[in-house]
Design a protein around this motif. Sequence first.
Motif, PDB file in Angstrom:
ATOM      1  N   ARG A  22       0.821  -1.214   0.000  1.00  0.00           N
ATOM      2  CA  ARG A  22       0.000   0.000   0.000  1.00  0.00           C
ATOM      3  C   ARG A  22       0.852   1.261   0.000  1.00  0.00           C
ATOM      4  N   VAL A  23       1.955   1.244   0.741  1.00  0.00           N
ATOM      5  CA  VAL A  23       2.838   2.417   0.748  1.00  0.00           C
ATOM      6  C   VAL A  23       3.455   2.611  -0.623  1.00  0.00           C
ATOM      7  N   GLU A  72       4.894  12.474   2.911  1.00  0.00           N
ATOM      8  CA  GLU A  72       4.622  11.466   3.946  1.00  0.00           C
ATOM      9  C   GLU A  72       5.012  10.069   3.498  1.00  0.00           C
ATOM     10  N   ARG A  73       5.078   9.860   2.179  1.00  0.00           N
ATOM     11  CA  ARG A  73       5.392   8.503   1.692  1.00  0.00           C
ATOM     12  C   ARG A  73       6.799   8.074   2.137  1.00  0.00           C
ATOM     13  N   SER A 108       2.155   1.996  -3.416  1.00  0.00           N
ATOM     14  CA  SER A 108       1.147   2.489  -4.365  1.00  0.00           C
ATOM     15  C   SER A 108       0.731   3.933  -4.102  1.00  0.00           C
ATOM     16  N   LEU A 109       1.242   4.547  -3.043  1.00  0.00           N
ATOM     17  CA  LEU A 109       0.892   5.935  -2.742  1.00  0.00           C
ATOM     18  C   LEU A 109       1.556   6.883  -3.735  1.00  0.00           C
TER      19      LEU A 109
END
Length: 320
Positions: free
Chosen positions: A134-135, A143-144, A137-138
Amino acid sequence: MRQVTTSAGEVQILTGTESRASLAIVALGAALVFIKIGLPIALVMILGIVIATPLVVRTAVAGIAKAEKQAALIDIGQRGVRLDTAGTSPEIASLISAINEALRRLDEGYDRYQRFLADAAHELRTPIAILDTRVASLPPIPERAQLAADLTRLTVLTEQLLDLELLRREVKAVAPISIRRLAKRVISDMAPLVFAAGYELDFESEEVDPVVQGDEGALERVLANLIQNAVDHGGRRGTIRIRVCPSGAIEVCDDGPGIPISERDRVFEPFHRLKPRSRGSGLGLHLAQQIVELHGGRIAAGESSTGGARMTVCLPVLAP
């Protein structure tokens, strides 16, 4: 009193006066009685104390001495040791039995603790993998990078928990490993974290490729822990340098404030941190040391050429 031999046989003549005996005569009589009766008894008692008493005491405490030697073997890495009650008195045997029961409970508790760590680490792997996807795909938002760094730290902590289980089972070296290829693989995995933390990365290796015998996954985590340590304590500036030496040594250096001489041995103690509020778990360097020693090597903390920290891992190299 006097004994005289006569033609009639032995005759004892007792004489006395009605006057009081002088003090000297009384003292002389008492001395004669003591020499004839008291002195032999005193000598027998002294011999009994000097000779018999140590023998009795030595026999009584022989079991305690043996239990003391067995107790010296009890260690966190030498569990299952019990004290022997053979040759001890019933009173001491009951005490040793109580100690053995306490040791048994401690062993059971330690085994439960180890199983919990291993099970927790295995259970954490699945949600960590989901978070990683999920990270990734950000969108590229600020913040990533922070989420990626936190996720990497969580992954390292999970692997450290698995390393605890590995060390408990004392897995031995299993296959030849190219140190240079292993270092390149770990550096490629850690590079995004290093760059996101504000460092440059430098890798040095000569043409000679040292080969060691060991557990590849465990040695990868050793190098990952050392790089993670450089990221956490390198001051968020400068270059993190990894160097593979022909001798089989691996050096990880940073340009941070370094490690004080008084702390260079203590940094390998479990849960010891140079900075009390550090975000690290305090396990990384300890586990790295345990894994390296399990492979017959050693790890040491020193000072880099720029005054920062230098971690050196030396492993026994296979003959070409």
